[in-house]
Scaffold this active site. Sequence first.
Site, PDB file in Angstrom:
ATOM      1  N   ARG A  18       0.827  -1.212   0.000  1.00  0.00           N
ATOM      2  CA  ARG A  18       0.000   0.000   0.000  1.00  0.00           C
ATOM      3  C   ARG A  18       0.860   1.261   0.000  1.00  0.00           C
ATOM      4  O   ARG A  18       0.547   2.242  -0.683  1.00  0.00           O
ATOM      5  CB  ARG A  18      -0.967  -0.029   1.184  1.00  0.00           C
ATOM      6  N   GLY A  83      -1.179 -10.974  -6.260  1.00  0.00           N
ATOM      7  CA  GLY A  83      -2.583 -10.604  -6.432  1.00  0.00           C
ATOM      8  C   GLY A  83      -2.862  -9.223  -5.870  1.00  0.00           C
ATOM      9  O   GLY A  83      -3.669  -8.466  -6.417  1.00  0.00           O
ATOM     10  N   ARG A 111      -6.164 -16.527 -11.371  1.00  0.00           N
ATOM     11  CA  ARG A 111      -6.950 -15.973 -10.249  1.00  0.00           C
ATOM     12  C   ARG A 111      -8.067 -15.034 -10.730  1.00  0.00           C
ATOM     13  O   ARG A 111      -7.922 -14.326 -11.713  1.00  0.00           O
ATOM     14  CB  ARG A 111      -6.002 -15.295  -9.256  1.00  0.00           C
ATOM     15  N   SER A 154     -13.094  -9.516   0.868  1.00  0.00           N
ATOM     16  CA  SER A 154     -11.724  -9.442   0.361  1.00  0.00           C
ATOM     17  C   SER A 154     -11.170  -8.040   0.550  1.00  0.00           C
ATOM     18  O   SER A 154     -11.731  -7.062   0.049  1.00  0.00           O
ATOM     19  CB  SER A 154     -11.714  -9.817  -1.125  1.00  0.00           C
ATOM     20  N   ASP A 302      -4.727 -15.826   5.622  1.00  0.00           N
ATOM     21  CA  ASP A 302      -3.441 -16.362   5.171  1.00  0.00           C
ATOM     22  C   ASP A 302      -2.861 -17.385   6.155  1.00  0.00           C
ATOM     23  O   ASP A 302      -1.857 -18.028   5.858  1.00  0.00           O
ATOM     24  CB  ASP A 302      -2.447 -15.217   4.959  1.00  0.00           C
ATOM     25  N   LYS A 329      -6.489 -18.777  -4.010  1.00  0.00           N
ATOM     26  CA  LYS A 329      -5.266 -18.061  -3.596  1.00  0.00           C
ATOM     27  C   LYS A 329      -4.145 -18.448  -4.566  1.00  0.00           C
ATOM     28  O   LYS A 329      -4.408 -18.915  -5.660  1.00  0.00           O
ATOM     29  CB  LYS A 329      -4.928 -18.425  -2.144  1.00  0.00           C
ATOM     30  N   ARG A 333      -5.396 -23.656  -2.026  1.00  0.00           N
ATOM     31  CA  ARG A 333      -4.766 -23.926  -0.733  1.00  0.00           C
ATOM     32  C   ARG A 333      -5.495 -24.981   0.090  1.00  0.00           C
ATOM     33  O   ARG A 333      -4.876 -25.637   0.926  1.00  0.00           O
ATOM     34  CB  ARG A 333      -4.677 -22.634   0.097  1.00  0.00           C
ATOM     35  N   ARG A 377       2.962 -20.083   1.150  1.00  0.00           N
ATOM     36  CA  ARG A 377       2.438 -20.428   2.485  1.00  0.00           C
ATOM     37  C   ARG A 377       2.310 -21.940   2.666  1.00  0.00           C
ATOM     38  O   ARG A 377       2.386 -22.443   3.790  1.00  0.00           O
ATOM     39  CB  ARG A 377       1.123 -19.701   2.744  1.00  0.00           C
TER      40      ARG A 377
HETATM   41  C1  S3P Z   1      -4.345  -9.109   1.148  1.00  0.00           C
HETATM   42  C2  S3P Z   1      -5.618  -9.594   1.257  1.00  0.00           C
HETATM   43  C3  S3P Z   1      -5.955 -11.022   1.292  1.00  0.00           C
HETATM   44  C4  S3P Z   1      -4.721 -11.869   1.568  1.00  0.00           C
HETATM   45  C5  S3P Z   1      -3.522 -11.449   0.771  1.00  0.00           C
HETATM   46  C6  S3P Z   1      -3.175  -9.995   1.070  1.00  0.00           C
HETATM   47  C7  S3P Z   1      -4.148  -7.645   1.128  1.00  0.00           C
HETATM   48  O1  S3P Z   1      -6.494 -11.399   0.038  1.00  0.00           O
HETATM   49  O2  S3P Z   1      -5.006 -13.231   1.315  1.00  0.00           O
HETATM   50  O3  S3P Z   1      -2.415 -12.262   1.104  1.00  0.00           O
HETATM   51  O4  S3P Z   1      -3.001  -7.178   1.289  1.00  0.00           O
HETATM   52  O5  S3P Z   1      -5.138  -6.913   0.956  1.00  0.00           O
HETATM   53  P1  S3P Z   1      -8.070 -11.247  -0.279  1.00  0.00           P
HETATM   54  O6  S3P Z   1      -8.391  -9.812  -0.206  1.00  0.00           O
HETATM   55  O7  S3P Z   1      -8.244 -11.783  -1.663  1.00  0.00           O
HETATM   56  O8  S3P Z   1      -8.755 -12.083   0.752  1.00  0.00           O
END
Ligand code: S3P
Length: 417
Positions: A18, A83, A111, A154, A302, A329, A333, A377
Amino acid sequence: MRLKGSFAPPGDKSISHRAGLFSLLARGRMRVSNYSPCQDCSSTLGAVKLLGGEVRFSEDGVWLTGAQGRLRAGASVDCGNSGTTLRLLMGLLAGVPGSFVLDGDESLRRRPMERVATPLRLMGARVECPGGRPPVSLFGGGLRGIDYTLPVASAQLKSALLLAGVQAGGNTFVGEPVKSRDHSERLLALCGANIRQEPGGWRIERSELTLPEELRVPGDASSAAFFLCAAAITPGSDVTSEGTLLNPTRIGFLRVLERMGANLAIEEQGRVPEEWGQVRAAYSPELKACQVRAEEIPLLVDEVPILALVATQARGTTVMKEVGELRVKESDRLAAVASGLGAMGADISIEGEDLVINGPTPLKAPAGELDSFGDHRIAMTLTLAGVLCGQELAIKDAGCAAVSYPGFGHDLGLLLQ
Ligand code: S3P
């Protein structure tokens, strides 16, 4: 084998992403210390540079100069395995005039992205992702605010919509039926965005962002979870994770360990930029199984694989409710953890959307190689299953741990006795 001593997990991956990405929209200059050294966060910095942001590395951290939304249109960004990079960029670039392409590795190309594309189209962006998967083509600019309730809990989707919302005309409401990690909301507020919590979600108005001068990233709670959880089940262990993120939306796994009766000590030592402190976990011989409710899952999403390993050593039936999101994921997973731990003798099954584990069961090294499915993971969970049974296991592509925790092998070596 046992785990003993202190370690400092790398800077938190979610906060690092971020910090990097928000600099594309903001003005000002920020020094980020303890930025995550992981591969995913390097993908983010690569994207920031490619899009026209300024990134400088020095001994005292990563210096980011805000690009104020003046980005290099026509850029084609490789998000690697990440992602978070791809989904947050979808929201961010949806508000920037020009066309952009976002793509990633083989795993990222499997994904789902339609969940992000749909609300962005409602806001006025043109988004194309054939089959709902990367590569994603975006034609951004001229967004209008919407009221939208997330169909999945999410944080990546929520963050993408907030990043679009901060650039959109009017205001945007992002409804969140179940709470997920709130780093975007906190950092947007720190950058001066007009964002507020309302019943059931967040409202954000078009705002100018200014970077704070300093941001110190606390240690990644999800990385710390591997050694803390392993210590709770490995006889003779006692480990301390220093400088660890303690944001309540990230430490659902500690709440679950507490309910299981783990020997834990948590000490908050600061609150800037988010709660952080020290966590100690020691071997806990009397762990009991527990129910993990659906609304807790986003707070430990996670940590499901490593908690599944813990559950194999707890007395009774542990049920993790509605964990279907784990199928999409970095790997499937659910299947990966069930097949890996199952091959070691765990009583673990997927029942509908739930993960069910009966314990305690002794684990042993399987005859053949275990598969990480290229998922960091899973690789770390299986490595620590090996520590529990006192053997170094043959794990396919164990090096993929570097996607989130490049120092995993080093820290394991430090703690292992
Ligand atoms: C994350 C959100 C989660 C998490 C990923 C990091 C983030 O994913 O699994 O490792 O930094 O916003 P989802 O938003 O798809 O659940």
